[in-house]
Scaffold this motif. Structure first.
Motif, short mmCIF file in Angstrom:
data_model
loop_
_atom_site.label_atom_id
_atom_site.label_comp_id
_atom_site.label_asym_id
_atom_site.label_seq_id
_atom_site.Cartn_x
_atom_site.Cartn_y
_atom_site.Cartn_z
N TRP A 1 0.83 -1.21 0.00
CA TRP A 1 0.00 0.00 0.00
C TRP A 1 0.86 1.26 0.00
O TRP A 1 0.62 2.19 -0.77
N ARG B 1 2.59 1.70 -3.37
CA ARG B 1 1.65 2.19 -4.37
C ARG B 1 1.43 3.69 -4.20
O ARG B 1 1.35 4.44 -5.19
N THR C 1 -4.98 -3.48 -3.36
CA THR C 1 -3.63 -2.90 -3.42
C THR C 1 -2.58 -3.95 -3.06
O THR C 1 -1.47 -3.93 -3.61
N GLN D 1 -2.57 -6.48 -6.22
CA GLN D 1 -2.32 -5.95 -7.55
C GLN D 1 -0.87 -6.14 -8.02
O GLN D 1 -0.65 -6.51 -9.18
N SER E 1 5.23 -0.26 -6.86
CA SER E 1 4.37 -1.42 -6.62
C SER E 1 5.08 -2.72 -6.94
O SER E 1 5.05 -3.69 -6.17
#
Length: 495
Positions: free
Chosen positions: A80, A83, A228, A231, A371
């Motif tokens: 998280w 990101r 998140t 992903q 990410s």
């Protein structure tokens, strides 16, 4: 890479990792010493081996909670935060990681200074895990370098940054051990907080403030948070050429992280009879070897020996092969000097780590650097949690009949990483056109020679949309045609 940003990144990374290793190492020593005082009313140095082991076992639960649980929490915080670093920029996440780690040092200092119950440290360390810890700092810092450095120089930049990490890991425990013995735990925790402060100051003053005009305006729901977390893994899975480097990295890092834990017991065997201080020197020597190979040898190989499009794959293969022989050499060693020689040589295995990061970075769009790199950071954290525990149990079960068994097992794991690395060329270097994954990212596999625009590796969003509008057959025809055209100096080989 701008000189100011480069210097800030290296200094902040060194002081942060040195502070983390100093604080965690001092915490382990401090909690064991407190158990010796409370149980036997004397320092640990005055106890025999059985009494010292008993005190260590009593302190183990608190040490495990303070060090392992925050790492487990960071597994959820890192994706998280990374990101968000893709949106807000790297500096806020990096500063948050430093602040979170500082809370663990503050709690340790307060409990030690006022002789409070040791379990009062736990809330401070749990909060440090929510700040992302080493994982968030690691991923965000490498993403920062990827934002700043062009494709040709990224391997060397990642190598220098990795060397700063290993140098901090070597200096932190060494300084912490000396400081704890001479000036006590409170001053040692204060020294660790000073390192955090220096790192945070360098980050705040030396790095760009934001990457985009964005704020935390989105409402966070459970489903969004879970998405998140998942992903980055979905991105790597659907982008098929990134899966194999991650698998190779996981196997390789499992051997790297576990070998040091096994060595702390292996070196105490009668054939070596190393003291705790000598084992500390051995660990520092290994980390120093990592640093030397990353700073001196790998940049020379990348710039002078290997071709630009072969550097990452060759580095991965050499590093995994070296680790295989190092694990075998540990298993066959019978004298102390042999351990020191192998520890120095094992440093060459470090060149695999930044090379895998570089491969993932070059295969990822700039908007997803944080990410995707968070997957490697979480992989490191997970291995650090599980690997030493698993190999430690195997060593305890086999030490009586064959002490070297665990090192031979780690050699087999490293051998699997090496064998898999032999398959990297087909996917990453585009040597086999038919082997490219048929995923949503296959348009980038098909475009093997892509122009660099202003130092950027990837084409603009408009160019991507134009390519995606074409039929797969058209993309393949243009890619095959591009292979037959002469390459200019403004082209870079993509995966």
């Amino acid at each position: 890479m701008p000189r100011a940003v480069c210097t800030a990144a290296l200094l902040a990374t060194f002081f942060y990792f040195a502070g983390v290793l100093l604080t965690t190492n001092s915490l382990s020593i401090d909690l064991v010493e407190r158990q010796c005082q409370s149980t036997y009313s004397t320092p640990c140095k005055n106890l025999d081996d059985d009494q010292s082991k008993h005190a260590s076992s009593l302190a183990a639960p608190a040490i495990s909670v303070c060090l392992s649980v925050p790492n487990a929490l960071s597994l959820f915080a890192v994706p998280w935060l990374c990101r968000k670093s893709d949106i807000l920029g790297r500096r806020p996440v990096l500063c948050l990681s430093v602040l979170g780690s500082s809370l663990g040092g503050i709690g340790s200092l307060l409990v030690s200074a006022f002789q409070l119950n040791v379990w009062l440290i736990v809330p401070f360390w749990l909060l440090s895990g929510l700040g992302g810890g080493l994982g968030a700092f690691n991923a965000a810092m490498f993403a920062l370098v990827a934002d700043t450095v062009d494709a040709q120089a990224r391997s060397q930049a990642f190598s220098l940054l990795e060397s700063a990490i290993f140098l901090g890991c070597a200096v932190g425990p060494l300084v912490g051990g000396i400081s704890f013995a001479h000036i006590g735990p409170v001053a040692t925790y204060g020294l660790g907080l000073t390192m955090y402060a220096v790192s945070g100051l360098v980050l705040f003053c030396g790095l760009p403030a934001v990457k985009k005009e964005a704020q935390f305006t989105d409402n966070i729901s459970v489903s969004q948070f879970l998405d998140t977390l998942i992903q980055p893994l979905k991105r790597i899975w659907t982008t098929g050429h990134l899966v194999l480097p991650c698998v190779v990295f996981g196997l390789h890092y499992l051997s790297v992280a576990s070998s040091g834990n096994v060595m702390t017991e292996y070196g105490k065997l009668h054939r070596f009879n190393l003291s705790s201080q000598q084992l500390g020197y051995l660990t520092s020597l290994k980390y120093s070897g990592y640093w030397l190979w990353l700073v001196l040898v790998l940049p020379c190989l990348l710039s002078k020996v290997w071709k630009p499009h072969q550097g990452q794959v060759n580095s991965i293969r050499v590093g995994t092969a070296v680790l295989v022989f190092a694990m075998l050499a540990y298993g066959f060693s019978s004298h102390t000097w042999q351990l020191y020689v192998v520890s120095t040589w094992e440093g060459a295995a470090a060149i695999t780590i930044p090379s895998v990061r570089t491969m993932l970075s070059l295969g990822t769009h700039p908007s997803e650097q944080g990410s995707v790199l968070s997957v490697i950071a979480n992989l490191e954290t997970g291995i650090q949690l599980i690997g030493p525990l698993m190999t430690g149990s195997i060593y305890s079960a086999t030490v009586q009949w064959y002490p070297s068994f665990t090192f031979f097992l780690l050699a087999a794991v490293s051998g699997c990483a090496f064998l898999l690395s032999l398959r990297l060329r087909r996917v990453e270097l585009g040597g086999d056109r038919e082997s490219a994954p048929e995923s949503d990212s296959s348009v980038f596999h098909a475009s093997i020679d892509a122009p660099i625009d202003g130092g950027k590796l990837w084409p603009s969003d408009e160019d991507v949309e134009n390519v995606e509008e074409k039929l797969p057959s058209q993309v393949g025809q243009e890619a095959n045609q591009s292979l037959s055209e002469p390459r200019g100096e403004d082209y870079v080989r993509l995966s």
